[in-house]
Design a protein around this motif. Structure first.
Motif, PDB file in Angstrom:
ATOM      1  N   THR A   3      14.572  -0.708  11.143  1.00  0.00           N
ATOM      2  CA  THR A   3      13.852  -0.947   9.884  1.00  0.00           C
ATOM      3  C   THR A   3      12.444  -0.370   9.950  1.00  0.00           C
ATOM      4  O   THR A   3      11.970   0.256   8.984  1.00  0.00           O
ATOM      5  CB  THR A   3      13.797  -2.448   9.589  1.00  0.00           C
ATOM      6  OG1 THR A   3      15.113  -2.995   9.610  1.00  0.00           O
ATOM      7  CG2 THR A   3      13.184  -2.696   8.227  1.00  0.00           C
ATOM      8  N   THR A   4      11.763  -0.573  11.067  1.00  0.00           N
ATOM      9  CA  THR A   4      10.398  -0.055  11.201  1.00  0.00           C
ATOM     10  C   THR A   4      10.372   1.469  11.087  1.00  0.00           C
ATOM     11  O   THR A   4       9.554   2.033  10.327  1.00  0.00           O
ATOM     12  CB  THR A   4       9.806  -0.491  12.551  1.00  0.00           C
ATOM     13  OG1 THR A   4       9.808  -1.914  12.631  1.00  0.00           O
ATOM     14  CG2 THR A   4       8.398   0.029  12.717  1.00  0.00           C
ATOM     15  N   LEU A   5      11.243   2.132  11.829  1.00  0.00           N
ATOM     16  CA  LEU A   5      11.279   3.595  11.766  1.00  0.00           C
ATOM     17  C   LEU A   5      11.727   4.072  10.382  1.00  0.00           C
ATOM     18  O   LEU A   5      11.215   5.081   9.875  1.00  0.00           O
ATOM     19  CB  LEU A   5      12.224   4.129  12.842  1.00  0.00           C
ATOM     20  CG  LEU A   5      11.769   3.884  14.294  1.00  0.00           C
ATOM     21  CD1 LEU A   5      12.825   4.417  15.260  1.00  0.00           C
ATOM     22  CD2 LEU A   5      10.427   4.554  14.554  1.00  0.00           C
ATOM     23  N   GLY A   6      12.685   3.372   9.777  1.00  0.00           N
ATOM     24  CA  GLY A   6      13.155   3.777   8.454  1.00  0.00           C
ATOM     25  C   GLY A   6      12.065   3.690   7.411  1.00  0.00           C
ATOM     26  O   GLY A   6      11.907   4.590   6.582  1.00  0.00           O
ATOM     27  N   GLN A  13      -2.476  -4.988  12.727  1.00  0.00           N
ATOM     28  CA  GLN A  13      -2.094  -6.392  12.864  1.00  0.00           C
ATOM     29  C   GLN A  13      -0.720  -6.685  12.268  1.00  0.00           C
ATOM     30  O   GLN A  13      -0.081  -7.674  12.652  1.00  0.00           O
ATOM     31  CB  GLN A  13      -3.141  -7.287  12.208  1.00  0.00           C
ATOM     32  CG  GLN A  13      -4.479  -7.281  12.914  1.00  0.00           C
ATOM     33  CD  GLN A  13      -5.541  -8.038  12.148  1.00  0.00           C
ATOM     34  OE1 GLN A  13      -5.303  -8.553  11.048  1.00  0.00           O
ATOM     35  NE2 GLN A  13      -6.735  -8.102  12.705  1.00  0.00           N
ATOM     36  N   MET A  14      -0.259  -5.855  11.359  1.00  0.00           N
ATOM     37  CA  MET A  14       1.062  -6.075  10.772  1.00  0.00           C
ATOM     38  C   MET A  14       2.181  -5.801  11.776  1.00  0.00           C
ATOM     39  O   MET A  14       3.316  -6.234  11.564  1.00  0.00           O
ATOM     40  CB  MET A  14       1.232  -5.200   9.525  1.00  0.00           C
ATOM     41  CG  MET A  14       0.331  -5.623   8.365  1.00  0.00           C
ATOM     42  SD  MET A  14       0.390  -4.500   6.952  1.00  0.00           S
ATOM     43  CE  MET A  14       2.028  -4.856   6.330  1.00  0.00           C
ATOM     44  N   THR A  58       0.819  -1.216   0.000  1.00  0.00           N
ATOM     45  CA  THR A  58       0.000   0.000   0.000  1.00  0.00           C
ATOM     46  C   THR A  58       0.849   1.260   0.000  1.00  0.00           C
ATOM     47  O   THR A  58       0.621   2.183  -0.809  1.00  0.00           O
ATOM     48  CB  THR A  58      -0.917  -0.009   1.238  1.00  0.00           C
ATOM     49  OG1 THR A  58      -1.728  -1.180   1.198  1.00  0.00           O
ATOM     50  CG2 THR A  58      -1.801   1.218   1.249  1.00  0.00           C
ATOM     51  N   VAL A  59       1.828   1.321   0.891  1.00  0.00           N
ATOM     52  CA  VAL A  59       2.655   2.525   0.998  1.00  0.00           C
ATOM     53  C   VAL A  59       3.440   2.756  -0.279  1.00  0.00           C
ATOM     54  O   VAL A  59       3.541   3.882  -0.782  1.00  0.00           O
ATOM     55  CB  VAL A  59       3.590   2.397   2.209  1.00  0.00           C
ATOM     56  CG1 VAL A  59       4.527   3.591   2.294  1.00  0.00           C
ATOM     57  CG2 VAL A  59       2.779   2.271   3.494  1.00  0.00           C
ATOM     58  N   GLY A 117       2.776  -1.268   8.196  1.00  0.00           N
ATOM     59  CA  GLY A 117       1.551  -1.292   8.990  1.00  0.00           C
ATOM     60  C   GLY A 117       1.323   0.005   9.740  1.00  0.00           C
ATOM     61  O   GLY A 117       0.188   0.509   9.804  1.00  0.00           O
ATOM     62  N   VAL A 118       2.378   0.570  10.312  1.00  0.00           N
ATOM     63  CA  VAL A 118       2.248   1.854  11.014  1.00  0.00           C
ATOM     64  C   VAL A 118       1.823   2.948  10.040  1.00  0.00           C
ATOM     65  O   VAL A 118       0.933   3.772  10.338  1.00  0.00           O
ATOM     66  CB  VAL A 118       3.580   2.215  11.701  1.00  0.00           C
ATOM     67  CG1 VAL A 118       3.544   3.653  12.215  1.00  0.00           C
ATOM     68  CG2 VAL A 118       3.872   1.250  12.836  1.00  0.00           C
ATOM     69  N   THR A 119       2.430   2.971   8.879  1.00  0.00           N
ATOM     70  CA  THR A 119       2.077   3.986   7.875  1.00  0.00           C
ATOM     71  C   THR A 119       0.617   3.877   7.460  1.00  0.00           C
ATOM     72  O   THR A 119      -0.104   4.882   7.351  1.00  0.00           O
ATOM     73  CB  THR A 119       2.993   3.833   6.648  1.00  0.00           C
ATOM     74  OG1 THR A 119       4.356   3.885   7.068  1.00  0.00           O
ATOM     75  CG2 THR A 119       2.722   4.931   5.641  1.00  0.00           C
TER      76      THR A 119
END
Length: 820
Positions: free
Chosen positions: A401-404, A379-380, A94-95, A148-150
């Motif tokens: 990786t998540t923050l990047g 959920q991701m 999606t992103v 998922g956060v995005t």
């Protein structure tokens, strides 16, 4: 050579078809299993709202989600290498897709999808699919969490009734203003959708199990749509323009480097997500009970080519990028799909819905789809993944990786995560702690923490040099890697220390011995020496100077006390305190080649073992003068309360050979008297017509039964009925009469067990089972007597029944591990 040709009802053997010996075989009828049909419907009901929601989240035309879902089912389902994986528009893309649409527009995004598909096909032809699995799981999980956060932050604005911004930071900055300007209608619909998603899978009782057959996403969207319609809420709803105005692929426009980076990003995300999903679905489908035998492990290179072909078609038709989707794939497996037909059928249902259900789809509020996609994004960020990477000390890679991905973008975030993962690996490889200390008993302990490489050799050598001669040392290696330089240094010191009268041992973490000095190794085939009687390829140790050789038993005891006793001392101490509680009585032959603990993978306290010549069970009251077997059976059944009894025969049994070859003349030796209990087995074979009677065999010049004993009417049992079945080995016939007698003897001794009062009582109660086993020594293969489908009156459900139509010893094969 003549050819046999099948003729139809209207053509004779001399007709035209008979003149074509090489005619093609008749065409097979195409059939679809009912399980695939039901599974395809379940997947379709999940895929329909998710495809629309993901298209909404990317900013693409809503038809693009339906196109991608249909193409993913039909093209990837037919050409892919993972039969049960369902492909379509994935939340993980999606992103990436939203960013491409904002930068280059929709038509160029479609062109990028086509180019990414071509790249996937090329990589699949190069057979590099498994290379993608070398990416650290922390990087992959971090990438999915960042995406998922995005997604969740962006869709939160639509849930609250607003419009999302272009980045995570912008969405977070605009969130306070959005909270101050809530839209009650959109918020109520979104909350209803989220509430249905959370509560529907948790409905209790029988009604809940029935209700859960309907997917939660469909229930949530349907409930939200119904509420919006009945309450006449003014909300933005799905708008599906006419398919005539649907935008297709166009020529890519934009900077070349940017387009190349976009293609690489889509290729990477689609490929890695699809391949990891295929491996996960293999594990899930292999673990379910009654798995379809026709569904094998995924062909990852074919899966990559199939995903590439689907992206080419989807991009050309104006659809979203395609990848394997975990939610739909898991639903497909759990719904009982048995082939790729379920995946393809789900694509057919999507096509039908896109053409015929447009008026229904346009009733869905956008807030419901946004809430659905936001739930997927949340959920991701999996807590299980976080616990896993924390346990493996890779939480730093996961967080970076998540923050990047959330702040910089998918490609930049993944690159940053890979760089951090490499740095962490190099740090672990280079960082080694070596300490040396002496305990109160004068033992020197050398602790090595980390990987032992050439960089640590100087410190290791210096520490070992300070250990006095003739001292005992323990070197503990707490790592998983040792390079050649470190190995040579450690081995040289061990030899030198032993030459100067010292002793040393090398252990792993927790004290497990991982190597030994060469001076204490008796031969090169350890730890198999106790089983091979030290018949190694290496030379035997030289005789002692005094001419005496250490007894083999003393050698074995010494090896046990030195190596095995420290490992089992705790378990044996527990058994000494609590007493033995075996679950099985194992009655087998005294043959030295049958090692019960090895062929059953058992340890102390597991088996109550009774061994005798020929694995015989004398009938109660038989004139044998030896009640040891009956006493062992009574003690195991009544006192130890074992749950099962196994009679195990083996190939090349000397007792069975003696039963066939010992002449009738001569004194009744103890062996001959003992083998009287095996005569019913010989009678059973006579009843099967496999061997002649005593008179027939003597007339043929063959050997007869044991001395002074005929083959009928003896040993307190009658001859076997002519209807008695013939024991056999599944897949082949017994190689000779000796093996046939070994198999028959196992079945017969099981019947003798039934005659013992204690066993008969437990069988009637249904609290004990009887098992027959045959061990082929030369093949190192175990066979189990197949369970009877018709239990006797005194032992329903036991393994053997005297009048069973088939007594087949089936091969026990090891479980094949899943290849990753």
């Amino acid at each position: 050579m003549t050819a046999c040709v099948r003729t139809s009802d209207t053509e004779s053997a001399h007709g035209p078809r008979a003149q074509q010996p090489h005619a093609p075989p008749p065409r097979k009828r195409f059939r679809i299993a009912g399980a695939d049909v039901s599974a395809s419907v379940a997947v379709f009901l999940i895929a329909l709202p998710l495809s629309l929601g993901i298209a909404l989240a990317t900013g693409a035309p809503l038809q693009a989600g339906l196109v991608a879902a249909a193409v993913g089912g039909l093209v990837a389902g037919r050409l892919g290498g993972a039969p049960l994986q369902v492909s379509g528009p994935a939340a993980g893309l999606t992103v990436v897709t939203a960013d491409l649409i904002q930068r280059y527009g929709w038509r160029t995004t479609c062109a990028i999808t086509v180019l990414a598909g071509l790249a996937q096909v090329g990589l699949g032809c190069l057979r590099v699919a498994r290379t993608a699995l070398a990416v650290s799981p922390a990087v992959v999980h971090g990438m999915l969490a960042g995406i998922g956060v995005t997604i969740a932050v962006a869709q939160l604005h639509i849930v609250l009734g607003g419009t999302p911004q272009s980045s995570v930071t912008a969405n977070l900055g605009a969130l306070p203003a959005q909270l101050a300007d809530l839209h009650p209608a959109a918020l109520s619909i979104s909350l209803l959708t989220l509430l249905a998603l959370v509560l529907w899978p948790r409905l209790p009782g029988w009604a809940g199990r029935v209700a859960r057959t309907v997917p939660a996403p469909l229930v949530a969207v349907t409930a939200a749509t119904a509420l919006a319609g009945f309450a006449h809420l003014r909300l933005d709803k799905v708008e599906l323009p006419s398919w005539r105005s649907h935008a297709l692929v166009g020529l890519p426009e934009g900077p070349v480097l940017g387009l190349v980076a976009a293609v690489l990003t889509v290729t990477l995300v689609c490929g890695v997500q699809s391949l990891l999903g295929a491996v996960a679905i293999d594990k899930l489908s292999g673990a379910r009970p009654g798995a379809a035998p026709g569904v094998g492990r995924s062909d990852l290179d074919r899966e990559l080519r199939g995903q590439g072909a689907a992206n080419i078609v989807s991009g050309a038709l104006g659809g979203l990028p395609i990848a394997g989707v975990a939610v739909r794939s898991v639903a497909n497996v759990r719904a009982g799909a048995v082939s790729r037909n379920s995946t393809m059928l789900h694509g057919v249902w999507v096509v039908v819905a896109a053409l015929l259900l447009v008026p229904v789809l346009e009733l869905i509020p956008l807030a419901a789809l946004a809430a659905l996609v936001m739930a997927i994004g949340i959920q991701m960020v999996s807590l299980n993944h976080i616990r896993s990477v924390t346990r493996h000390r890779e939480i730093l890679v996961y967080v970076v990786t998540t923050l990047g991905v959330a702040v910089l973008g998918v490609l930049e975030g993944v690159a940053t995560g890979v760089a951090v993962a490499v740095a962490v690996a190099l740090h672990r490889l280079a960082r080694t702690r070596i300490t040396c200390e002496e305990d109160s008993e004068g033992v020197h302990h050398v602790h090595v923490r980390g990987q032992l490489t050439f960089l640590a050799v100087p410190r290791l050598s210096r520490c070992l040099h300070h250990i006095p001669q003739r001292a005992h040392a323990v070197v503990e290696l707490d790592g998983s890697f040792m390079d050649h330089a470190a190995y040579e240094t450690l081995n040289s010191w061990l030899d030198s220390h032993a030459a100067h009268g010292g002793s040393a041992e090398v252990t792993g973490r927790g004290g497990q011995r991982i190597t030994e000095p060469a001076a204490t190794a008796h031969c090169g085939c350890r730890p198999w020496t106790p089983w091979r009687n030290h018949q190694c390829d290496t030379p035997q140790e030289a005789p002692r100077a005094d001419g005496r050789e250490q007894h083999q038993l003393a050698k074995g005891i010494s090896a046990f006390q030195q190596h095995t006793a420290p490992r089992v001392r705790g378990e044996l101490a527990r058994l000494a305190r609590e007493g033995q509680q075996p679950v099985q009585l194992f009655l087998t032959c005294a043959d030295s080649r049958v090692v019960t603990s090895m062929i059953t993978s058992s340890g102390p306290g597991d088996l109550f073992v009774v061994r005798n010549v020929g694995n015989l069970v004398p009938l109660p009251g038989a004139e044998s003068g030896d009640d040891s077997v009956a006493a062992a059976i009574e003690y195991a059944v009544d006192v130890l309360q074992v749950k099962s009894i196994t009679v195990c025969g083996h190939s090349g049994c000397g007792a069975m050979q003696a039963l066939l070859t010992t002449p009738t003349t001569g004194a009744p030796t103890p062996l001959k008297r003992w083998l009287r209990h095996a005569l019913p087995s010989l009678e059973r074979m006579v009843g099967q017509g496999l061997v002649g009677t005593e008179g027939e065999r003597e007339g043929e010049g063959g050997a007869s039964g044991p001395a002074g004993v005929g083959t009928s009417g003896t040993s307190g049992t009658s001859s076997a009925s002519s209807t008695t079945s013939t024991p056999r080995i599944a897949g082949r016939a017994p190689v000779d009469v000796v093996e046939q007698l070994c198999l028959t003897n196992v079945v017969q001794q099981l019947e003798h067990l039934r005659a013992h009062e204690a066993v008969a009582r437990r069988l009637a109660e249904g609290t004990i089972e009887l098992h027959g086993m045959y061990f082929h020594v030369g093949e190192a293969q175990a066979y189990l007597l197949a369970e009877s489908t018709e239990g006797g009156a005194d032992g329903g459900g036991t393994t053997v029944a005297g009048q069973a139509p088939d007594e087949v010893f089936s091969q026990v094969t090891p479980t094949r591990p899943v290849e990753v």
